[in-house]
Design a protein around this motif. Structure first.
Motif, PDB file in Angstrom:
ATOM      1  N   VAL A  37     -13.388  26.918 -18.446  1.00 14.27           N
ATOM      2  CA  VAL A  37     -14.583  26.239 -19.250  1.00 14.27           C
ATOM      3  C   VAL A  37     -15.724  27.461 -19.064  1.00 14.27           C
ATOM      4  O   VAL A  37     -16.318  27.845 -20.171  1.00 14.27           O
ATOM      5  N   THR A  70     -16.408  30.096 -22.329  1.00 16.70           N
ATOM      6  CA  THR A  70     -17.635  29.624 -22.815  1.00 16.70           C
ATOM      7  C   THR A  70     -18.503  30.896 -22.895  1.00 16.70           C
ATOM      8  O   THR A  70     -19.210  31.454 -23.864  1.00 16.70           O
ATOM      9  N   CYS A 105     -16.819  22.420 -27.012  1.00 15.34           N
ATOM     10  CA  CYS A 105     -18.103  22.883 -26.863  1.00 15.34           C
ATOM     11  C   CYS A 105     -18.650  24.023 -27.853  1.00 15.34           C
ATOM     12  O   CYS A 105     -20.041  24.196 -28.376  1.00 15.34           O
ATOM     13  N   TRP A 106     -17.823  25.113 -28.022  1.00 14.06           N
ATOM     14  CA  TRP A 106     -18.201  26.122 -29.011  1.00 14.06           C
ATOM     15  C   TRP A 106     -18.431  25.370 -30.315  1.00 14.06           C
ATOM     16  O   TRP A 106     -19.090  25.975 -30.792  1.00 14.06           O
ATOM     17  N   ALA A 144     -21.847  22.862 -21.323  1.00  7.98           N
ATOM     18  CA  ALA A 144     -20.387  23.260 -21.352  1.00  7.98           C
ATOM     19  C   ALA A 144     -19.905  23.284 -19.937  1.00  7.98           C
ATOM     20  O   ALA A 144     -19.008  22.534 -19.515  1.00  7.98           O
ATOM     21  N   TRP A 181     -11.948  21.635 -23.650  1.00  7.07           N
ATOM     22  CA  TRP A 181     -13.533  21.502 -23.488  1.00  7.07           C
ATOM     23  C   TRP A 181     -14.312  22.783 -24.031  1.00  7.07           C
ATOM     24  O   TRP A 181     -15.336  22.461 -24.557  1.00  7.07           O
ATOM     25  N   ALA A 182     -13.950  23.681 -23.548  1.00  7.23           N
ATOM     26  CA  ALA A 182     -14.636  24.991 -23.826  1.00  7.23           C
ATOM     27  C   ALA A 182     -14.876  25.254 -25.504  1.00  7.23           C
ATOM     28  O   ALA A 182     -15.635  25.669 -25.950  1.00  7.23           O
ATOM     29  N   PHE A 192     -26.688  25.324 -24.593  1.00  4.32           N
ATOM     30  CA  PHE A 192     -25.310  25.353 -24.566  1.00  4.32           C
ATOM     31  C   PHE A 192     -24.230  25.755 -23.459  1.00  4.32           C
ATOM     32  O   PHE A 192     -23.290  24.966 -23.106  1.00  4.32           O
ATOM     33  N   GLY A 213     -18.295  20.080 -18.092  1.00  2.00           N
ATOM     34  CA  GLY A 213     -16.851  20.424 -17.442  1.00  2.00           C
ATOM     35  C   GLY A 213     -16.731  20.148 -16.084  1.00  2.00           C
ATOM     36  O   GLY A 213     -15.619  19.611 -15.784  1.00  2.00           O
TER      37      GLY A 213
END
Length: 237
Positions: free
Chosen positions: A154, A158, A216-217, A110, A212-213, A106, A114
Protein backbone atom coordinates in the motif's frame (compact mmCIF):
# COMPACT_ATOMS: atom_id res chain seq x y z
CA UNK A 1 -13.75 -3.98 -35.37
CA UNK A 2 -10.69 -1.78 -35.79
CA UNK A 3 -12.79 1.32 -35.30
CA UNK A 4 -14.28 -0.22 -32.14
CA UNK A 5 -10.84 -1.04 -30.74
CA UNK A 6 -9.61 2.44 -31.57
CA UNK A 7 -12.61 3.96 -29.81
CA UNK A 8 -12.04 1.80 -26.74
CA UNK A 9 -8.37 2.78 -26.63
CA UNK A 10 -9.44 6.39 -26.75
CA UNK A 11 -11.82 5.96 -23.84
CA UNK A 12 -9.84 3.54 -21.66
CA UNK A 13 -6.16 4.24 -21.09
CA UNK A 14 -3.89 1.21 -20.88
CA UNK A 15 -2.62 2.04 -17.40
CA UNK A 16 -6.16 2.42 -16.10
CA UNK A 17 -7.08 -0.96 -17.54
CA UNK A 18 -4.01 -2.52 -15.93
CA UNK A 19 -4.94 -0.95 -12.59
CA UNK A 20 -8.44 -2.43 -12.76
CA UNK A 21 -6.98 -5.82 -13.64
CA UNK A 22 -4.70 -5.62 -10.60
CA UNK A 23 -7.67 -4.76 -8.38
CA UNK A 24 -9.71 -7.68 -9.73
CA UNK A 25 -6.79 -10.10 -9.67
CA UNK A 26 -5.79 -9.05 -6.17
CA UNK A 27 -9.29 -9.56 -4.81
CA UNK A 28 -9.59 -12.96 -6.48
CA UNK A 29 -6.18 -14.06 -5.22
CA UNK A 30 -6.94 -12.93 -1.68
CA UNK A 31 -10.24 -14.84 -1.56
CA UNK A 32 -8.56 -18.02 -2.81
CA UNK A 33 -5.72 -17.70 -0.30
CA UNK A 34 -8.18 -17.01 2.51
CA UNK A 35 -9.69 -20.45 1.93
CA UNK A 36 -6.23 -21.98 2.33
CA UNK A 37 -5.61 -20.00 5.52
CA UNK A 38 -8.82 -21.25 7.09
CA UNK A 39 -7.77 -24.89 6.84
CA UNK A 40 -6.88 -26.45 10.18
CA UNK A 41 -3.62 -27.95 8.90
CA UNK A 42 -0.98 -25.99 6.97
CA UNK A 43 -0.95 -26.35 3.19
CA UNK A 44 1.88 -28.39 1.66
CA UNK A 45 2.99 -25.31 -0.29
CA UNK A 46 3.37 -23.33 2.94
CA UNK A 47 5.33 -26.08 4.64
CA UNK A 48 7.68 -26.70 1.72
CA UNK A 49 8.55 -23.03 1.21
CA UNK A 50 9.01 -22.30 4.90
CA UNK A 51 11.36 -25.27 5.36
CA UNK A 52 13.28 -24.32 2.21
CA UNK A 53 14.56 -21.24 4.08
CA UNK A 54 15.95 -23.35 6.94
CA UNK A 55 18.97 -25.66 7.17
CA UNK A 56 17.86 -29.27 6.50
CA UNK A 57 17.23 -31.04 9.79
CA UNK A 58 17.55 -27.82 11.80
CA UNK A 59 14.40 -25.63 11.58
CA UNK A 60 15.92 -23.12 14.01
CA UNK A 61 18.78 -22.13 11.65
CA UNK A 62 18.10 -20.11 8.47
CA UNK A 63 20.00 -20.79 5.27
CA UNK A 64 22.72 -18.48 4.04
CA UNK A 65 25.89 -16.92 5.49
CA UNK A 66 26.04 -15.68 9.07
CA UNK A 67 25.34 -12.06 8.06
CA UNK A 68 22.20 -12.89 6.09
CA UNK A 69 19.88 -12.82 9.09
CA UNK A 70 20.96 -9.28 9.96
CA UNK A 71 20.40 -8.10 6.38
CA UNK A 72 16.94 -9.65 6.30
CA UNK A 73 16.07 -7.98 9.61
CA UNK A 74 17.05 -4.64 8.08
CA UNK A 75 14.89 -5.31 5.04
CA UNK A 76 11.88 -6.35 7.12
CA UNK A 77 12.28 -3.12 9.11
CA UNK A 78 11.45 -1.18 5.94
CA UNK A 79 7.93 -2.58 6.24
CA UNK A 80 7.58 -1.85 9.94
CA UNK A 81 5.07 0.57 11.40
CA UNK A 82 7.68 3.15 12.43
CA UNK A 83 9.32 3.42 8.99
CA UNK A 84 6.06 3.40 7.05
CA UNK A 85 4.52 5.98 9.38
CA UNK A 86 7.55 8.25 9.04
CA UNK A 87 7.58 8.01 5.24
CA UNK A 88 3.86 8.64 5.04
CA UNK A 89 3.97 11.61 7.44
CA UNK A 90 6.97 13.12 5.64
CA UNK A 91 5.24 12.74 2.26
CA UNK A 92 2.00 14.28 3.53
CA UNK A 93 3.86 17.21 5.08
CA UNK A 94 5.76 17.85 1.86
CA UNK A 95 2.55 17.79 -0.18
CA UNK A 96 0.91 20.24 2.21
CA UNK A 97 3.93 22.56 2.03
CA UNK A 98 3.80 22.28 -1.77
CA UNK A 99 0.10 23.26 -1.60
CA UNK A 100 -1.20 19.95 -2.90
CA UNK A 101 -3.84 19.12 -0.28
CA UNK A 102 -5.72 16.69 -2.54
CA UNK A 103 -2.61 14.60 -3.08
CA UNK A 104 -1.85 14.73 0.65
CA UNK A 105 -5.36 13.51 1.42
CA UNK A 106 -4.88 10.71 -1.13
CA UNK A 107 -1.72 9.47 0.62
CA UNK A 108 -3.32 9.66 4.06
CA UNK A 109 -6.50 7.88 2.99
CA UNK A 110 -4.65 5.14 1.15
CA UNK A 111 -2.17 4.31 3.91
CA UNK A 112 -4.49 4.82 6.89
CA UNK A 113 -7.25 2.92 5.15
CA UNK A 114 -4.83 0.10 4.37
CA UNK A 115 -3.83 -0.11 8.03
CA UNK A 116 -7.46 -0.38 9.15
CA UNK A 117 -8.24 -2.92 6.46
CA UNK A 118 -5.21 -5.05 7.40
CA UNK A 119 -6.27 -5.14 11.06
CA UNK A 120 -9.84 -6.09 10.17
CA UNK A 121 -8.70 -8.86 7.82
CA UNK A 122 -6.45 -10.35 10.51
CA UNK A 123 -9.37 -10.50 12.93
CA UNK A 124 -11.61 -11.97 10.27
CA UNK A 125 -9.37 -14.97 9.54
CA UNK A 126 -7.73 -15.45 12.97
CA UNK A 127 -4.82 -17.57 11.71
CA UNK A 128 -2.02 -18.34 14.19
CA UNK A 129 1.63 -17.77 13.38
CA UNK A 130 3.71 -20.66 11.98
CA UNK A 131 5.00 -23.11 14.58
CA UNK A 132 6.91 -25.21 12.09
CA UNK A 133 10.13 -23.19 12.46
CA UNK A 134 11.49 -20.87 15.11
CA UNK A 135 10.66 -17.18 14.85
CA UNK A 136 13.63 -14.91 14.19
CA UNK A 137 11.64 -11.75 14.97
CA UNK A 138 9.21 -10.77 17.71
CA UNK A 139 5.57 -10.97 16.64
CA UNK A 140 2.42 -10.38 18.66
CA UNK A 141 -0.43 -10.28 16.14
CA UNK A 142 -2.28 -12.81 14.01
CA UNK A 143 -0.72 -14.23 10.89
CA UNK A 144 -3.12 -13.76 7.96
CA UNK A 145 -2.60 -11.62 5.96
CA UNK A 146 0.96 -10.41 6.45
CA UNK A 147 0.72 -6.82 7.67
CA UNK A 148 4.26 -6.08 6.51
CA UNK A 149 3.52 -7.37 3.00
CA UNK A 150 0.18 -5.62 2.73
CA UNK A 151 1.16 -2.25 4.18
CA UNK A 152 4.45 -2.10 2.30
CA UNK A 153 2.49 -2.73 -0.91
CA UNK A 154 0.00 0.00 0.00
CA UNK A 155 2.61 2.55 1.09
CA UNK A 156 5.37 2.03 -1.47
CA UNK A 157 3.01 1.56 -4.43
CA UNK A 158 1.05 4.64 -3.40
CA UNK A 159 4.14 6.80 -2.97
CA UNK A 160 5.69 5.31 -6.10
CA UNK A 161 2.66 6.15 -8.23
CA UNK A 162 2.62 9.67 -6.78
CA UNK A 163 6.33 10.18 -7.43
CA UNK A 164 5.99 8.79 -10.95
CA UNK A 165 3.63 11.67 -11.79
CA UNK A 166 6.50 14.15 -11.65
CA UNK A 167 9.05 12.04 -13.52
CA UNK A 168 10.12 13.62 -16.83
CA UNK A 169 9.90 10.51 -19.03
CA UNK A 170 8.46 7.00 -19.24
CA UNK A 171 11.74 5.27 -18.35
CA UNK A 172 11.97 7.22 -15.09
CA UNK A 173 8.37 6.42 -14.20
CA UNK A 174 8.92 2.73 -14.85
CA UNK A 175 12.07 2.80 -12.73
CA UNK A 176 10.24 4.35 -9.76
CA UNK A 177 7.40 1.84 -9.94
CA UNK A 178 9.87 -1.06 -10.25
CA UNK A 179 11.71 0.09 -7.11
CA UNK A 180 8.38 0.24 -5.23
CA UNK A 181 7.50 -3.27 -6.39
CA UNK A 182 10.98 -4.59 -5.53
CA UNK A 183 10.81 -3.16 -2.01
CA UNK A 184 7.39 -4.71 -1.50
CA UNK A 185 8.65 -8.08 -2.75
CA UNK A 186 11.77 -8.11 -0.56
CA UNK A 187 9.86 -7.10 2.57
CA UNK A 188 7.33 -9.88 2.07
CA UNK A 189 10.07 -12.42 1.37
CA UNK A 190 11.88 -11.36 4.55
CA UNK A 191 8.83 -12.31 6.63
CA UNK A 192 9.00 -15.86 5.30
CA UNK A 193 12.76 -16.06 5.86
CA UNK A 194 12.31 -14.97 9.47
CA UNK A 195 9.68 -17.66 9.96
CA UNK A 196 6.96 -15.33 11.22
CA UNK A 197 4.53 -15.83 8.33
CA UNK A 198 3.31 -18.65 6.15
CA UNK A 199 4.01 -17.95 2.45
CA UNK A 200 0.26 -17.72 1.79
CA UNK A 201 0.07 -14.95 4.41
CA UNK A 202 2.56 -12.94 2.39
CA UNK A 203 0.90 -13.69 -0.94
CA UNK A 204 -2.44 -12.59 0.51
CA UNK A 205 -0.85 -9.41 1.86
CA UNK A 206 0.57 -8.60 -1.57
CA UNK A 207 -2.80 -9.28 -3.22
CA UNK A 208 -4.80 -7.16 -0.77
CA UNK A 209 -2.20 -4.38 -0.64
CA UNK A 210 -1.83 -4.10 -4.41
CA UNK A 211 -5.60 -4.16 -4.92
CA UNK A 212 -6.14 -1.45 -2.30
CA UNK A 213 -3.29 0.72 -3.60
CA UNK A 214 -4.57 0.51 -7.19
CA UNK A 215 -8.15 1.19 -6.14
CA UNK A 216 -7.03 4.28 -4.22
CA UNK A 217 -4.95 5.37 -7.22
CA UNK A 218 -7.94 5.06 -9.53
CA UNK A 219 -10.14 7.07 -7.18
CA UNK A 220 -7.45 9.70 -6.59
CA UNK A 221 -6.75 9.98 -10.29
CA UNK A 222 -10.40 10.73 -10.93
CA UNK A 223 -10.49 13.29 -8.08
CA UNK A 224 -7.17 14.95 -8.91
CA UNK A 225 -8.17 15.45 -12.53
CA UNK A 226 -10.83 17.80 -11.22
CA UNK A 227 -8.39 19.92 -9.22
CA UNK A 228 -7.60 23.13 -11.04
CA UNK A 229 -3.86 23.07 -10.42
CA UNK A 230 -3.16 19.54 -9.21
CA UNK A 231 -5.17 17.91 -11.95
CA UNK A 232 -3.23 19.39 -14.88
CA UNK A 233 -0.49 16.76 -14.89
CA UNK A 234 -2.63 13.76 -13.99
CA UNK A 235 -2.12 12.19 -17.38
CA UNK A 236 1.37 11.37 -16.09
CA UNK A 237 0.03 9.56 -13.02
Amino acid sequence: MRNLLAALRGRIEFKVLVAWLIVAGGLWGFVELMEVARDASPHGFDTAILLAFRTPGDPATPIGPFWMEGVVRDITGLGGTAILTFLTAASILYLLVARKPRAALFVFAAVAGGQVLSSLLKLGVDRPRPDLVSHLADVHTLSFPSGHAMLSAVTYLTLGSLLARIMPDRASRIYVICIAVLLTFLIGLSRIYLGVHWPTDVLAGWCAGAAWAMLCWLIARWVLRRGSNEGKSNDDA
